[in-house]
Design a protein around this motif. Structure first.
Motif, PDB file in Angstrom:
ATOM      1  N   VAL A   1      50.513  35.398  33.363  1.00  0.00           N
ATOM      2  CA  VAL A   1      49.833  36.086  34.097  1.00  0.00           C
ATOM      3  C   VAL A   1      49.197  37.674  33.282  1.00  0.00           C
ATOM      4  CG1 VAL A   1      49.625  37.354  36.316  1.00  0.00           C
ATOM      5  CG2 VAL A   1      50.309  34.790  36.131  1.00  0.00           C
ATOM      6  N   ALA A   2      50.511  37.934  32.815  1.00  0.00           N
ATOM      7  CA  ALA A   2      50.130  39.408  32.317  1.00  0.00           C
ATOM      8  C   ALA A   2      49.284  39.114  30.995  1.00  0.00           C
ATOM      9  CB  ALA A   2      51.759  39.701  31.675  1.00  0.00           C
ATOM     10  N   LEU A   3      49.334  38.126  30.385  1.00  0.00           N
ATOM     11  CA  LEU A   3      48.390  37.706  29.237  1.00  0.00           C
ATOM     12  C   LEU A   3      46.916  37.577  29.349  1.00  0.00           C
ATOM     13  CD1 LEU A   3      47.961  37.219  26.128  1.00  0.00           C
ATOM     14  CD2 LEU A   3      48.399  34.719  26.734  1.00  0.00           C
ATOM     15  N   HIS A   4      46.704  37.185  30.683  1.00  0.00           N
ATOM     16  CA  HIS A   4      45.407  36.842  31.451  1.00  0.00           C
ATOM     17  C   HIS A   4      45.174  37.839  32.440  1.00  0.00           C
ATOM     18  CE1 HIS A   4      44.781  33.277  28.725  1.00  0.00           C
ATOM     19  NE2 HIS A   4      46.052  33.274  29.080  1.00  0.00           N
ATOM     20  N   GLN A   5      45.844  38.899  32.497  1.00  0.00           N
ATOM     21  CA  GLN A   5      45.594  39.845  33.761  1.00  0.00           C
ATOM     22  C   GLN A   5      44.130  40.272  33.747  1.00  0.00           C
ATOM     23  OE1 GLN A   5      47.627  43.424  33.420  1.00  0.00           O
ATOM     24  NE2 GLN A   5      47.620  43.536  31.153  1.00  0.00           N
ATOM     25  N   GLU A   6      43.354  40.530  32.784  1.00  0.00           N
ATOM     26  CA  GLU A   6      41.988  40.859  32.925  1.00  0.00           C
ATOM     27  C   GLU A   6      40.977  39.636  33.445  1.00  0.00           C
ATOM     28  OE1 GLU A   6      40.477  43.801  32.551  1.00  0.00           O
ATOM     29  OE2 GLU A   6      42.399  44.863  31.641  1.00  0.00           O
ATOM     30  N   THR A   7      41.478  38.463  33.104  1.00  0.00           N
ATOM     31  CA  THR A   7      40.527  37.470  33.828  1.00  0.00           C
ATOM     32  C   THR A   7      40.641  37.220  35.001  1.00  0.00           C
ATOM     33  OG1 THR A   7      40.703  36.381  31.697  1.00  0.00           O
ATOM     34  CG2 THR A   7      40.122  34.861  33.620  1.00  0.00           C
ATOM     35  N   LEU A   8      42.057  37.314  35.432  1.00  0.00           N
ATOM     36  CA  LEU A   8      42.515  37.124  36.926  1.00  0.00           C
ATOM     37  C   LEU A   8      42.105  38.339  38.096  1.00  0.00           C
ATOM     38  CD1 LEU A   8      46.297  35.951  36.383  1.00  0.00           C
ATOM     39  CD2 LEU A   8      44.120  34.590  36.769  1.00  0.00           C
ATOM     40  N   GLY A   9      41.848  39.867  37.153  1.00  0.00           N
ATOM     41  CA  GLY A   9      41.549  41.023  37.729  1.00  0.00           C
ATOM     42  C   GLY A   9      40.112  40.673  37.786  1.00  0.00           C
ATOM     43  N   MET A  10      39.308  40.088  37.166  1.00  0.00           N
ATOM     44  CA  MET A  10      37.750  39.963  37.214  1.00  0.00           C
ATOM     45  C   MET A  10      37.366  38.988  38.382  1.00  0.00           C
ATOM     46  SD  MET A  10      34.920  40.399  36.229  1.00  0.00           S
ATOM     47  CE  MET A  10      33.184  39.814  36.269  1.00  0.00           C
ATOM     48  N   THR A  11      38.264  38.011  38.629  1.00  0.00           N
ATOM     49  CA  THR A  11      37.926  36.975  39.752  1.00  0.00           C
ATOM     50  C   THR A  11      38.386  37.754  41.030  1.00  0.00           C
ATOM     51  OG1 THR A  11      38.821  35.284  38.194  1.00  0.00           O
ATOM     52  CG2 THR A  11      38.924  34.729  40.741  1.00  0.00           C
ATOM     53  N   LYS A  12      39.478  38.532  40.999  1.00  0.00           N
ATOM     54  CA  LYS A  12      39.623  39.259  42.391  1.00  0.00           C
ATOM     55  C   LYS A  12      38.493  40.063  42.675  1.00  0.00           C
ATOM     56  CE  LYS A  12      42.503  39.158  44.575  1.00  0.00           C
ATOM     57  NZ  LYS A  12      42.767  38.179  45.662  1.00  0.00           N
ATOM     58  N   ARG A  13      37.859  40.985  41.564  1.00  0.00           N
ATOM     59  CA  ARG A  13      36.813  41.820  41.728  1.00  0.00           C
ATOM     60  C   ARG A  13      35.577  40.865  42.233  1.00  0.00           C
ATOM     61  NH1 ARG A  13      39.406  44.268  37.334  1.00  0.00           N
ATOM     62  NH2 ARG A  13      37.994  43.076  35.670  1.00  0.00           N
ATOM     63  N   VAL A  14      35.342  39.998  41.667  1.00  0.00           N
ATOM     64  CA  VAL A  14      34.377  39.084  42.205  1.00  0.00           C
ATOM     65  C   VAL A  14      34.309  38.740  43.668  1.00  0.00           C
ATOM     66  CG1 VAL A  14      32.945  37.097  41.818  1.00  0.00           C
ATOM     67  CG2 VAL A  14      33.390  38.278  40.034  1.00  0.00           C
ATOM     68  N   GLU A  15      35.445  38.385  43.910  1.00  0.00           N
ATOM     69  CA  GLU A  15      35.675  37.975  45.414  1.00  0.00           C
ATOM     70  C   GLU A  15      35.586  39.296  46.433  1.00  0.00           C
ATOM     71  OE1 GLU A  15      39.594  36.213  45.750  1.00  0.00           O
ATOM     72  OE2 GLU A  15      38.944  34.312  44.674  1.00  0.00           O
ATOM     73  N   LYS A  16      36.125  40.359  45.945  1.00  0.00           N
ATOM     74  CA  LYS A  16      36.126  41.527  46.784  1.00  0.00           C
ATOM     75  C   LYS A  16      34.536  41.838  46.959  1.00  0.00           C
ATOM     76  CE  LYS A  16      37.460  46.366  47.134  1.00  0.00           C
ATOM     77  NZ  LYS A  16      38.408  47.456  46.371  1.00  0.00           N
ATOM     78  N   TYR A  17      33.629  41.708  45.770  1.00  0.00           N
ATOM     79  CA  TYR A  17      32.179  42.166  45.987  1.00  0.00           C
ATOM     80  C   TYR A  17      31.716  41.167  47.027  1.00  0.00           C
ATOM     81  CZ  TYR A  17      27.313  42.337  44.471  1.00  0.00           C
ATOM     82  OH  TYR A  17      26.186  42.511  44.515  1.00  0.00           O
ATOM     83  N   GLY A  18      31.932  39.936  46.823  1.00  0.00           N
ATOM     84  CA  GLY A  18      31.444  39.046  47.805  1.00  0.00           C
ATOM     85  C   GLY A  18      31.569  39.493  49.144  1.00  0.00           C
ATOM     86  N   ALA A  19      32.724  39.622  49.500  1.00  0.00           N
ATOM     87  CA  ALA A  19      33.359  39.830  50.843  1.00  0.00           C
ATOM     88  C   ALA A  19      32.651  41.186  51.293  1.00  0.00           C
ATOM     89  CB  ALA A  19      35.038  40.018  50.797  1.00  0.00           C
ATOM     90  N   GLU A  20      32.575  42.226  50.456  1.00  0.00           N
ATOM     91  CA  GLU A  20      31.887  43.468  50.842  1.00  0.00           C
ATOM     92  C   GLU A  20      30.353  43.032  51.074  1.00  0.00           C
ATOM     93  OE1 GLU A  20      32.862  46.201  48.076  1.00  0.00           O
ATOM     94  OE2 GLU A  20      34.648  46.657  48.813  1.00  0.00           O
ATOM     95  N   PHE A  21      29.731  42.330  50.159  1.00  0.00           N
ATOM     96  CA  PHE A  21      28.482  42.123  50.442  1.00  0.00           C
ATOM     97  C   PHE A  21      27.993  41.521  51.622  1.00  0.00           C
ATOM     98  CE2 PHE A  21      24.547  39.815  49.926  1.00  0.00           C
ATOM     99  CZ  PHE A  21      23.681  40.499  49.259  1.00  0.00           C
ATOM    100  N   PHE A  22      28.915  40.486  52.141  1.00  0.00           N
ATOM    101  CA  PHE A  22      28.516  39.686  53.317  1.00  0.00           C
ATOM    102  C   PHE A  22      29.146  40.385  54.344  1.00  0.00           C
ATOM    103  CE2 PHE A  22      28.185  36.315  50.114  1.00  0.00           C
ATOM    104  CZ  PHE A  22      26.711  35.944  50.247  1.00  0.00           C
ATOM    105  N   ASP A  23      29.996  41.266  54.468  1.00  0.00           N
ATOM    106  CA  ASP A  23      30.513  41.863  55.548  1.00  0.00           C
ATOM    107  C   ASP A  23      29.844  43.291  55.797  1.00  0.00           C
ATOM    108  OD1 ASP A  23      32.361  40.425  55.919  1.00  0.00           O
ATOM    109  OD2 ASP A  23      34.127  41.222  54.949  1.00  0.00           O
ATOM    110  N   GLY A  24      28.788  43.766  55.012  1.00  0.00           N
ATOM    111  CA  GLY A  24      28.012  44.911  55.180  1.00  0.00           C
ATOM    112  C   GLY A  24      28.536  45.952  54.797  1.00  0.00           C
TER     113      GLY A  24
END
Length: 218
Positions: A1-24
């Motif tokens: 997880v430490a080695l791939h933290q940027e990849t995992l962090g990118m996934t969380k940011r994409v999920e957050k963007y989608g939630a904020e977009f559809f929640d207005g």
């Protein structure tokens, strides 16, 4: 997880963007006007704008223009990015996307190949490490030549019935397995028919104890 933290962090940011977009909650645009507003007017406009919404429709105050400032999900390749991130995480842990329900464009043949690679390259290295630890820590040295810990991974190939049938048929023809052993391996009851516990060979289907007699005749 430490080695791939940027990849995992990118996934969380994409999920957050989608939630904020559809929640207005994501800032999609701004209201602009050429007039100078006082603080009281700005507060009144803000309250009025917040209230004038019905089924996704808002009414612009007089003299204001709405200007979008964000790209829609299809232009930012939102779905493609999410799929790519899912596949990347699967790659990190050595798990085929199909195993965890990630939709891919792979064919059935590719799916079977992925399943074999999953067993050989992901599961087997782990079970082998555990097997060695069992032998080292749980078996006394004088018993290690008598007992061998083994992981039975045959269930992983049960889904590919054609390959499994060919495997069992080969073992039966070559005298490696009896018919009752094959039935037990497939979860079936043993057969009471004569010869079900005998090993046979493909040549005229004779039993191993008659191979010398058969060889003498030919």
């Amino acid at each position: 997880v430490a080695l791939h933290q940027e990849t995992l962090g990118m996934t969380k940011r994409v999920e957050k963007y989608g939630a904020e977009f559809f929640d207005g909650g994501h800032l999609l645009g701004v209201l602009s006007t050429d007039s100078t507003l006082t603080n009281d007017q700005l507060s009144d406009i803000t309250r009025a704008w917040a209230k004038t919404e019905k089924k996704g429709v808002k009414v612009l105050p007089a003299g204001f223009k709405y200007q979008p400032i964000s790209l829609p999900p299809e232009q930012t390749q939102f779905l493609t990015t999410r799929r790519y991130q899912d596949e990347t995480i699967c790659t990190i842990f050595g798990v085929p996307p199909r195993v965890v329900g990630v939709n891919t464009q792979d064919t059935k043949t590719n799916g079977e190949e992925q399943a074999r690679n999953f067993a050989q390259r992901t599961i087997l290295p782990r079970t082998e490490a555990i097997r060695q630890e069992i032998a080292r820590k749980l078996l006394p040295e004088f018993e290690r030549t008598k007992y061998v810990p083994v992981f039975d991974l045959r269930e992983m190939t049960r889904g590919d019935m054609k390959t499994r049938a060919e495997y069992i048929s080969t073992l039966l023809r070559d005298g490696v397995m009896t018919r009752n052993e094959a039935r037990e391996m497939e979860g079936m009851n043993r057969s009471d028919l004569q010869g079900a516990d005998n090993l046979i060979l493909q040549s005229n289907q004779i039993t191993l104890d008659r191979i010398d007699e058969f060889s003498a005749k030919i």
